[in-house]
Design an enzyme around this catalytic site. Structure first.
Site, PDB file in Angstrom:
ATOM      1  N   CYS A  60     -25.217  -1.892  16.266  1.00 56.05           N
ATOM      2  CA  CYS A  60     -24.055  -2.579  16.837  1.00 56.05           C
ATOM      3  C   CYS A  60     -24.421  -3.909  17.500  1.00 56.05           C
ATOM      4  CB  CYS A  60     -23.345  -1.682  17.841  1.00 56.05           C
ATOM      5  SG  CYS A  60     -22.600  -0.232  17.065  1.00 56.05           S
ATOM      6  N   HIS A  87      -8.814 -10.474  11.321  1.00 51.95           N
ATOM      7  CA  HIS A  87      -9.784 -11.317  10.615  1.00 51.95           C
ATOM      8  C   HIS A  87     -10.434 -12.333  11.556  1.00 51.95           C
ATOM      9  CE1 HIS A  87      -7.975  -9.418   7.128  1.00 51.95           C
ATOM     10  NE2 HIS A  87      -9.098  -9.726   6.502  1.00 51.95           N
ATOM     11  N   GLU A 116     -12.445   2.470  15.507  1.00 53.81           N
ATOM     12  CA  GLU A 116     -13.223   1.573  14.655  1.00 53.81           C
ATOM     13  C   GLU A 116     -13.468   2.212  13.295  1.00 53.81           C
ATOM     14  OE1 GLU A 116     -16.888   0.657  16.601  1.00 53.81           O
ATOM     15  OE2 GLU A 116     -15.935  -0.616  18.105  1.00 53.81           O
TER      16      GLU A 116
END
Length: 131
Positions: free
Chosen positions: A31, A75, A119
């Site tokens: 991550c 995005h 997520e």
């Protein structure tokens, strides 16, 4: 039929695609490097009494949430879009709850109780609004 007391709850889910990285993690942590997710965010609202024809809140009244997500998060690199926070799911849930309470909730009959951010399909973080 016996009348029951309680609260009604509704939930509305929104989806967006975004990237992030989490600073401060050890070298090699997956991550720590830039990576992306297909996020799902759910807003949960409640009301003691139903309004209109029987709504906690009309789902159509949640359109500003979709507009904000599409314009500010979709995005995007979340570290750049939200520089004031480390974009973990936990922090994102709290941020979105605060945004909702400030910008959307004042015009609604229902009140926000929680925001859940996923997520992945198998993991989520939830922020519950204390009243």
């Amino acid at each position: 039929m016996t009348a029951l007391t309680g609260e009604h709850r509704i939930g509305k889910r929104f989806r967006f695609e975004a990237a992030h990285y989490l600073p401060g993690l050890p070298d090699g942590h997956q991550c720590a490097r830039l990576h992306g997710h297909s996020y799902e965010v759910e807003f949960v609202l409640t009301a003691d009494r139903l309004s209109g024809p029987g709504f906690v809140t009309d789902f159509g009244d949640l359109a500003p949430v979709k507009m904000m997500i599409d314009s500010a998060l979709d995005h995007r690199v979340l570290n750049e879009a939200l520089p004031e926070l480390v974009p973990t799911s936990e922090n994102l849930a709290a941020y979105l709850a605060g945004w909702f309470v400030e910008h959307v909730e004042p015009g609604l009959p229902g009140r926000l109780t929680a925001v859940r951010v996923s997520e992945t399909a198998s993991s989520w973080a939830q922020f519950e609004v204390a009243r």
